[in-house]
Design a protein around this motif. Structure first.
Motif: not given
Length: 480
Positions: A282-299
């Motif tokens: 199970x993992x989050x996949x970033x589909x758009x490289x827009x400089x997004x910070x997705x660190x909160x999703x990993x917690x």
């Protein structure tokens, strides 16, 4: 007379014991209950509490105040400091039997008082977490219900449910709440009343919902230092992580972005920013490289918030946070992002005497509840601007050195500053080399024009010289 006194003591003790019927007290597993026995007799009374048919007391307090507790009931029993009431903590299922309190007062003569209690089991069946909008069903069950027992319900806010049109209460202790909201999250209480005593039986109810969406757009400004934060999290912490979310009904999650016409990109085309891949793993996949910070999703707290450092006009639009559950149920929140931009025309560097336009815009006309305020440099020729509404387009007819410096445009709504943007305007003198170039170009043009004129004149002169001269005509006279 001594024998008569002893005989009367026995008669009194037997009379109190035989007339004492079992008093009913309700309780729930894991809760606390008090079996009430008021102060009685002299200051030195022997107190003994018994459980069921046991002949050995659970707890004893002698006439000197020393207490003894059965080891099996240690840390769960205590006597009240003000009377002889028994306090039972952490009630177990096997505790729902009879209790007996025996009081003996030896002064001036032995008198015995016996009070019996029946601890009756009250329970509320736990319910699974509910999605907002679903129906809540609870029932307050009493194993041994006695005549005169009444039941009522309290919401987590301890409000009167009779005024709530969503609530249906049955005579059997059942409760139905239609279309639960976030306010229904918390402890619901069944209040059991018998002979003036109330017993509170609590049960937790979890309502799964996302944090409330912003009632207004999220305003930010164009800057490489601006931080765009898109909050999306569950209103109440869940004891889950993304790794075990599938076992609890969560089937997926995603962030999508729909650009607005002011974004300067494909309007109305939905773009998936991040997507929860069910894996494994199970993992989050970033589909758009827009400089997004997705660190909160990993917690492990199921926080779906996103952030982005560095804001551009391309970030204008609608952002949708969605969580998918079983049975095609979806929770979503939509956030609109407005980006304030400040630019000059023709360029950020202007020359003295040149007209300069400064534009502060969201990429679209401002609504009636929004306005901009300009903060020019201290020596600007446009000062004072006044306190009236400032235009989004500000024109400097003839720029001076005082107009150079930091210009700030603030966006206000309902007397609150929403965001601001800054730009540094440079006013420069027209450089000497430019005038020299202009002079040289003008001289060259004049020289070319004179050369062309000279050539034309020479050609005309030559053409005249090459033309043959005509002689005078002679006439003949005849004398004949």
């Amino acid at each position: 007379m001594k024998y008569v006194s002893g005989y009367l003591s026995i008669v009194i003790a037997l009379f109190i014991s035989s007339t004492g019927a079992e008093d009913v007290v309700y309780g729930q597993v894991g809760g606390m209950v008090t079996l009430p026995v008021l102060k009685w007799g002299s200051e030195k009374v022997l107190v003994q509490w018994y459980f069921g048919m046991n002949t050995q007391p659970l707890i004893t307090r002698n006439a000197q105040g020393r207490e003894t507790i059965d080891p099996q009931w240690k840390d769960r029993l205590s006597l009240s400091k003000t009377d002889f009431s028994l306090i039972i903590n952490k009630i177990r299922l096997e505790d729902f039997k009879s209790f007996k309190c025996e009081l003996k007062d030896f002064r001036p003569q032995q008198i015995t008082s016996v009070t019996s209690f029946r601890l009756s089991h009250v329970s509320v069946q736990p319910v699974s977490p509910l999605l907002v909008g679903k129906n809540l069903n609870l029932k307050c069950d009493i194993k041994e219900i006695f005549e005169g027992t009444q039941r009522r319900w309290l919401s987590p806010q301890k409000q009167d449910l009779n005024k709530d049109t969503r609530v249906q209460i049955g005579n059997d202790g059942s409760l139905k709440v239609m279309k639960v909201t976030g306010q229904d999250h918390g402890e619901w209480t069944c209040v059991v009343t018998y002979q003036g005593r109330e017993t509170y039986v609590n049960t937790p109810v979890t309502v799964i919902d996302l944090s409330p969406a912003h009632s207004q757009p999220i305003y930010t400004s164009v800057s490489s230092f601006s931080l765009l934060h898109l909050p999306c999290f569950f209103s109440f912490p869940l004891p889950l992580s993304w790794s075990d979310s599938q076992e609890n009904g969560i089937q997926g999650g995603r962030w999508t972005f729909t650009p607005s016409p002011a974004a300067g990109s494909l309007t109305g085309v939905v773009q998936t920013l991040v997507n929860l891949s069910l894996g494994p793993p199970l993992a989050w996949v970033v589909n758009q490289k827009r400089g997004l910070d997705v660190s909160a999703l990993q917690k492990k707290n199921l926080n779906l918030s996103l952030s982005k450092k560095g804001v551009t006009v391309g970030d204008r639009g609608n952002y949708t946070c969605a969580v998918e559950f079983q049975r095609d149920d979806t929770l979503k929140r939509v956030m609109r992002v407005e980006v304030l931009q400040l630019f000059t025309s023709p360029v950020p560097v202007a020359f003295v005497g040149q007209e300069v336009n400064l534009t502060c815009t969201l990429g679209q006309p401002l609504t009636s509840d929004l306005e901009v305020k300009w903060i020019p440099p201290h020596h600007s020729t446009l000062l004072p601007l006044g306190s009236s509404t400032h235009p989004t387009l500000l024109t400097i007819p003839e720029a001076t050195y005082g107009d150079g410096g930091l210009w700030r445009c603030e966006l206000w709504g309902n007397k609150t500053k929403l965001t601001s943007v800054e730009i540094t305007l440079k006013i420069e003198r027209v450089p000497v080399d430019v005038w020299l170039l202009v002079t040289i170009c003008a001289a060259a043009v004049i020289f070319v024009l004179l050369l062309i004129l000279t050539v034309i004149l020479i050609r005309r002169h030559r053409q005249r010289m090459m033309m043959p001269r005509r002689g005078k005509r002679r006439f003949c006279n005849c004398k004949e």
